[in-house]
Design an enzyme around this catalytic site. Structure first.
Site: not given
Ligand code: AMP
Ligand code: ZN
Length: 113
Positions: A30-31, A86, A92-93, A99, A101
């Site tokens: 995760d970024i 989520n 907060g999706q 996906h 986590h």
């Molecule tokens: P959610 O909020 O459950 O939809 O999770 C989306 C996740 O994607 C968040 O934790 C973000 O930090 C992660 N995310 C968004 N953009 C990127 C990216 N380019 N590379 C890796 N993770 C990302």
């Protein structure tokens, strides 16, 4: 889906640092990590909600959980870990591609805020 970030990672249209891949999923970091280790396990198939799952998708998710749990060293699972999915706005999706986590590598509290 053509404008989905995670579909672009799956297809290779956008580069991410993939740590593990098989026919079902990709796993990358995760970024914006929320724990010492924070990975995302992303099904190659696009769907947003568990509620949209077909029987086939349910089997796919079952295999994905099994795969995650087998990657003990890669994902740092040996002292315990947390899986989070989520779903929708209250959770907060932010990415509309289901996906999981994977959080590990530290003691974690239990505060949904
Ligand atoms: P959610 O909020 O459950 O939809 O999770 C989306 C996740 O994607 C968040 O934790 C973000 O930090 C992660 N995310 C968004 N953009 C990127 C990216 N380019 N590379 C890796 N993770 C990302
Ligand atoms: Zn997608």
């Amino acid at each position: 889906m053509s404008d989905c970030l995670f579909c672009k990672f799956v297809s290779g249209e956008l580069k991410t640092n993939i740590l593990f891949e098989n026919d079902d999923l990709i796993i990358f970091r995760d970024i914006a990590p929320k724990a010492k280790n924070h990975f995302l396990a992303v099904p190659k198939k696009h769907f947003k909600y568990l509620a949209e799952m077909t029987e086939e998708d349910a089997a796919l998710l079952g295999r994905i959980f099994k795969t995650i749990s087998s990657l003990k060293d890669l994902l740092g699972l040996k002292n315990g870990y947390r899986l989070v999915i989520n779903q929708g706005d209250d959770a907060g999706q932010t990415v509309p591609h289901l996906h999981i986590h994977v959080l590990s590598g530290q003691k974690m509290g239990w505060d949904p805020a």
